[in-house]
Each structure stands twice: as structure tokens, then as C-alpha cells.
Write a protein that holds these residues in place. Structure first.
Motif, PDB file in Angstrom:
ATOM      1  N   ILE A 174       0.872  -1.180   0.000  1.00 30.10           N
ATOM      2  CA  ILE A 174       0.000   0.000   0.000  1.00 30.10           C
ATOM      3  C   ILE A 174       0.909   1.228   0.000  1.00 30.10           C
ATOM      4  CG2 ILE A 174      -1.728   1.273   1.336  1.00 30.10           C
ATOM      5  CD1 ILE A 174      -2.560  -1.540   2.474  1.00 30.10           C
ATOM      6  N   VAL A 175       0.657   2.169  -0.901  1.00 31.17           N
ATOM      7  CA  VAL A 175       1.542   3.334  -0.989  1.00 31.17           C
ATOM      8  C   VAL A 175       0.738   4.618  -0.787  1.00 31.17           C
ATOM      9  CG1 VAL A 175       3.389   4.465  -2.283  1.00 31.17           C
ATOM     10  CG2 VAL A 175       2.901   2.041  -2.702  1.00 31.17           C
ATOM     11  N   TYR A 176       1.089   5.353   0.265  1.00 31.26           N
ATOM     12  CA  TYR A 176       0.509   6.674   0.534  1.00 31.26           C
ATOM     13  C   TYR A 176       1.374   7.724  -0.152  1.00 31.26           C
ATOM     14  CZ  TYR A 176      -2.603   4.989   4.253  1.00 31.26           C
ATOM     15  OH  TYR A 176      -3.592   4.360   4.955  1.00 31.26           O
ATOM     16  N   PRO A 177       0.802   8.903  -0.469  1.00 26.37           N
ATOM     17  CA  PRO A 177       1.621   9.956  -1.078  1.00 26.37           C
ATOM     18  C   PRO A 177       2.722  10.441  -0.142  1.00 26.37           C
ATOM     19  CG  PRO A 177      -0.726  10.470  -1.276  1.00 26.37           C
ATOM     20  CD  PRO A 177      -0.614   9.283  -0.367  1.00 26.37           C
ATOM     21  N   ALA A 178       2.419  10.505   1.161  1.00 26.24           N
ATOM     22  CA  ALA A 178       3.390  11.014   2.141  1.00 26.24           C
ATOM     23  C   ALA A 178       3.183  10.255   3.447  1.00 26.24           C
ATOM     24  CB  ALA A 178       3.190  12.507   2.327  1.00 26.24           C
ATOM     25  N   GLU A 179       3.790  10.740   4.520  1.00 28.10           N
ATOM     26  CA  GLU A 179       3.633  10.055   5.812  1.00 28.10           C
ATOM     27  C   GLU A 179       2.157   9.876   6.137  1.00 28.10           C
ATOM     28  OE1 GLU A 179       5.840  12.171   8.818  1.00 28.10           O
ATOM     29  OE2 GLU A 179       7.423  10.676   8.690  1.00 28.10           O
ATOM     30  N   PHE A 180       1.835   8.789   6.800  1.00 21.08           N
ATOM     31  CA  PHE A 180       0.449   8.485   7.132  1.00 21.08           C
ATOM     32  C   PHE A 180       0.324   8.336   8.643  1.00 21.08           C
ATOM     33  CE2 PHE A 180       1.668   4.056   7.661  1.00 21.08           C
ATOM     34  CZ  PHE A 180       2.747   3.944   6.786  1.00 21.08           C
ATOM     35  N   VAL A 181      -0.911   8.539   9.107  1.00 22.17           N
ATOM     36  CA  VAL A 181      -1.113   8.587  10.558  1.00 22.17           C
ATOM     37  C   VAL A 181      -1.752   7.290  11.051  1.00 22.17           C
ATOM     38  CG1 VAL A 181      -3.410   9.668  10.458  1.00 22.17           C
ATOM     39  CG2 VAL A 181      -1.887  10.169  12.384  1.00 22.17           C
ATOM     40  N   ARG A 182      -1.350   6.883  12.241  1.00 17.09           N
ATOM     41  CA  ARG A 182      -1.937   5.713  12.879  1.00 17.09           C
ATOM     42  C   ARG A 182      -2.311   6.080  14.315  1.00 17.09           C
ATOM     43  NH1 ARG A 182      -2.726   3.871   8.668  1.00 17.09           N
ATOM     44  NH2 ARG A 182      -1.726   2.131   7.621  1.00 17.09           N
ATOM     45  N   PRO A 183      -3.547   5.757  14.731  1.00 17.69           N
ATOM     46  CA  PRO A 183      -3.909   6.017  16.128  1.00 17.69           C
ATOM     47  C   PRO A 183      -3.192   5.037  17.051  1.00 17.69           C
ATOM     48  CG  PRO A 183      -5.705   4.918  14.976  1.00 17.69           C
ATOM     49  CD  PRO A 183      -4.630   5.139  13.959  1.00 17.69           C
ATOM     50  N   ARG A 184      -2.743   5.519  18.176  1.00 16.65           N
ATOM     51  CA  ARG A 184      -2.065   4.657  19.154  1.00 16.65           C
ATOM     52  C   ARG A 184      -2.723   4.848  20.509  1.00 16.65           C
ATOM     53  NH1 ARG A 184       0.075   1.877  15.426  1.00 16.65           N
ATOM     54  NH2 ARG A 184       2.104   2.425  14.589  1.00 16.65           N
ATOM     55  N   GLN A 185      -2.715   3.812  21.326  1.00 11.91           N
ATOM     56  CA  GLN A 185      -3.174   3.960  22.698  1.00 11.91           C
ATOM     57  C   GLN A 185      -2.441   2.987  23.610  1.00 11.91           C
ATOM     58  OE1 GLN A 185      -7.449   3.241  22.309  1.00 11.91           O
ATOM     59  NE2 GLN A 185      -7.138   1.180  23.100  1.00 11.91           N
ATOM     60  N   HIS A 201      -3.662   6.410  27.569  1.00  8.92           N
ATOM     61  CA  HIS A 201      -3.099   7.512  26.772  1.00  8.92           C
ATOM     62  C   HIS A 201      -3.373   7.225  25.304  1.00  8.92           C
ATOM     63  CE1 HIS A 201      -0.817   9.335  30.114  1.00  8.92           C
ATOM     64  NE2 HIS A 201      -0.795   8.091  30.569  1.00  8.92           N
ATOM     65  N   GLN A 202      -3.876   8.226  24.596  1.00  6.87           N
ATOM     66  CA  GLN A 202      -4.137   8.073  23.167  1.00  6.87           C
ATOM     67  C   GLN A 202      -3.406   9.159  22.400  1.00  6.87           C
ATOM     68  OE1 GLN A 202      -8.498   8.128  23.752  1.00  6.87           O
ATOM     69  NE2 GLN A 202      -8.510   6.184  22.647  1.00  6.87           N
ATOM     70  N   TRP A 203      -2.836   8.794  21.272  1.00  4.12           N
ATOM     71  CA  TRP A 203      -2.146   9.786  20.454  1.00  4.12           C
ATOM     72  C   TRP A 203      -2.101   9.305  19.006  1.00  4.12           C
ATOM     73  CZ3 TRP A 203       0.169   6.068  23.341  1.00  4.12           C
ATOM     74  CH2 TRP A 203       1.200   5.330  22.771  1.00  4.12           C
ATOM     75  N   GLU A 204      -1.619  10.175  18.149  1.00  2.00           N
ATOM     76  CA  GLU A 204      -1.478   9.803  16.737  1.00  2.00           C
ATOM     77  C   GLU A 204      -0.004   9.732  16.394  1.00  2.00           C
ATOM     78  OE1 GLU A 204      -3.670  12.831  14.658  1.00  2.00           O
ATOM     79  OE2 GLU A 204      -5.451  11.551  14.563  1.00  2.00           O
ATOM     80  N   GLU A 205       0.355   8.725  15.628  1.00  2.00           N
ATOM     81  CA  GLU A 205       1.751   8.598  15.221  1.00  2.00           C
ATOM     82  C   GLU A 205       1.839   8.707  13.701  1.00  2.00           C
ATOM     83  OE1 GLU A 205       5.542   5.633  16.124  1.00  2.00           O
ATOM     84  OE2 GLU A 205       3.511   4.913  16.482  1.00  2.00           O
ATOM     85  N   TRP A 206       2.782   9.520  13.225  1.00  3.09           N
ATOM     86  CA  TRP A 206       3.008   9.655  11.782  1.00  3.09           C
ATOM     87  C   TRP A 206       4.108   8.687  11.365  1.00  3.09           C
ATOM     88  CZ3 TRP A 206       0.063  12.496   8.473  1.00  3.09           C
ATOM     89  CH2 TRP A 206      -0.858  13.356   9.075  1.00  3.09           C
ATOM     90  N   LEU A 207       3.832   7.915  10.330  1.00  2.67           N
ATOM     91  CA  LEU A 207       4.775   6.880   9.913  1.00  2.67           C
ATOM     92  C   LEU A 207       5.185   7.038   8.446  1.00  2.67           C
ATOM     93  CD1 LEU A 207       2.921   3.757  11.403  1.00  2.67           C
ATOM     94  CD2 LEU A 207       4.832   4.988  12.432  1.00  2.67           C
TER      95      LEU A 207
END
Ligand SMILES: [Zn+2]
Length: 265
Positions: free
Chosen positions: A100-111, A120-126
């Protein structure tokens, strides 16, 4: 793989190769665009071209968020994915099929729950991600930043995770080849991991990305990036790790990349 499947898979691959390899112009452009491919012997270049051809046919590319993924872009991903398995074989990737190819970094929810039980919940850019027996996810911007010989390579990184996961969880301990000693692997990687963590803790900026010290799995993936991008640096800093990676990948990029490639853009 069950033995009886081998001939069918091989016949299919021979058929793919008989229809023609990656076209000349595309292949030349790929070699020119990726300084980490410099110095390949004629035989290795031919092998890499065959692996890349099969990879392009066997893996399914899924661009998302409107990305227009052309043949050159796919080939850039494929050739960098095939470099680590140049002498391991395409079957090293037979337990997954989708990129799977995104144009740029993509976000994933983390907890995560902390020790007090608070969520704790946050978003991580990968820039990349590998799922066990599932897809590889890449950011095209990060693929474009890979292959220049400066130590960063999201494709090699994710492929190292894929190889690592072939014998269970990603833990920095892939299935070693006959003749390799597990104790030598563990000793080399543990002492280098501890050394890099110490350097990072002292607040000094290490010349190897200290993201490697997130976990043994990340250490193996990051050091694999440097092995193919800056083998001179790995050989100098962590010669035992270099030796183990040389045995594991069955190749020695330092012999064909004697000069540090200059970043071209
Ligand atoms: Zn990783």
C-alpha cells in the motif's frame, strides 16, 4: 513451502521472465536514480533485474489517497525491496503480497495504558509499516528519500522487518542460515544495541539513527538500512554486526561501494 508447489511456482516465474525483463530505459533510469546500486557485477545486476521483474508481477501495488503510482515509481520500490534478497531469493517474500503506498507520511492512532492504569491516546506519523503476513505500507515521499546512500531507506527497513517476521514476531532475530552461529549474532547485536543506546542517552547525536534503540526489531531494520546505504559506517562502528549482516544477506555492499555515494538532489 511444500515441495510439490515448487515446480509450479518456478514454471510461473520462468514464464514471467520469458515475457521480458524490466525494459532497458526504465532499468537504466532506476540504476541511475539509486546510488546504492552502484558497482553491481554484471551477474548481480542481471539477477537483481530478474528479481525486480518477478516482484513487480507477483506483488500487488495499491496506491491510496489519489497517488498516481507509475511504472518508474513501482520499479523504484521493487528494486530496493529486491536488493536485500539478491542472494536470498524471491521466496523470502512469499508470505505476503500487497504494498500500500501513501503519497506522504500516514497517521496511525495509538493507545497505551500507563502503570497507573490511565489510558493515553495519540497519533503517530509513519513513513512505513509492515504487518505480519499482511501488507507493507509505504509513504512515497519516504521512498523518494531512500536509495541515496545517506543511511535512510524505508523500503529496506520494512523488508528487514518482513524477513525478521518469517520466524515469528519481529524481534531482531531472523532465521539464520546454516553455518551462522546464534550466539555470535546475539553477542554482536546486543553489544552494539547497548552501545548506541548509551551514546544516545549521553545526549550526543549518534551518526546512526537512534530510532534503532526503540527495540531489537528496529535495531535490525535500521542497521539493515545502513548496511545497504552506508556499509562503511556499519563496518567502522560495529564490525561484528557488519560481519553478521554480511553473512545473513550473503553480500557485501562495502566492496562495491568503496566511496560514500554523494546525495544527488
Ligand atoms: Zn521499523
Amino acid at each position: 513451502m511444500p515441495l510439490y508447489l515448487w515446480p509450479f511456482r518456478q514454471i510461473r516465474r520462468n514464464r514471467i521472465l520469458s515475457r521480458g525483463l524490466v525494459p532497458d530505459r526504465l532499468w537504466r533510469r532506476c540504476l541511475d536514480d539509486h546510488p546504492i546500486l552502484a558497482g553491481l557485477s554484471t551477474a548481480d545486476e542481471q539477477l537483481l533485474r530478474e528479481l525486480t521483474t518477478v516482484f513487480l508481477r507477483e506483488k500487488r501495488f495499491e496506491p491510496v489517497q489519489g497517488l498516481d503510482l507509475n511504472e518508474l515509481m513501482k520499479t523504484s520500490i521493487a528494486v530496493q525491496a529486491c536488493l536485500p534478497i539478491l542472494h536470498l531469493g524471491i521466496d523470502s517474500y512469499n508470505d505476503w503480497s500487497t504494498i500500500i503506498v501513501y503519497p506522504a507520511e500516514f497517521v496511525r492512532p495509538r493507545q497505551e495504558f500507563d502503570t497507573a492504569g490511565v489510558l493515553h491516546q495519540w497519533e503517530e506519523w509513519l513513513g512505513g509499516e509492515s504487518w505480519e503476513r499482511g501488507p507493507v505500507v509505504l509513504s512515497w515521499c519516504d521512498v523518494e528519500a531512500s536509495g541515496w546512500g545517506d543511511g535512510y531507506n524505508v523500503v529496506v527497513h520494512e523488508m528487514a522487518h518482513k524477513l525478521d517476521m518469517r520466524n515469528g514476531d519481529a524481534d531482531g532475530y531472523p532465521a539464520l542460515h546454516r553455518g551462522m552461529r546464534p550466539s555470535e549474532w546475539s553477542q554482536a547485536f546486543t553489544s552494539a544495541y547497548e552501545d548506541l543506546a548509551r551514546v544516545a542517552e549521553r545526549g550526543r547525536e549518534p551518526d546512526i539513527d537512534d530510532y534503532a534503540t526503540e527495540s531489537p526489531a528496529e535495531f535490525f531494520a535500521v542497521l539493515s538500512e545502513y548496511f545497504f546505504e552506508r556499509p562503511d559506517l556499519v563496518a567502522e562502528r560495529y564490525p561484528q554486526v557488519f560481519q553478521q549482516l554480511r553473512l545473513y544477506y550473503r553480500q557485501d555492499p562495502e566492496t562495491r561501494l568503496p566511496m560514500r555515494p554523494q546525495r544527488g538532489r
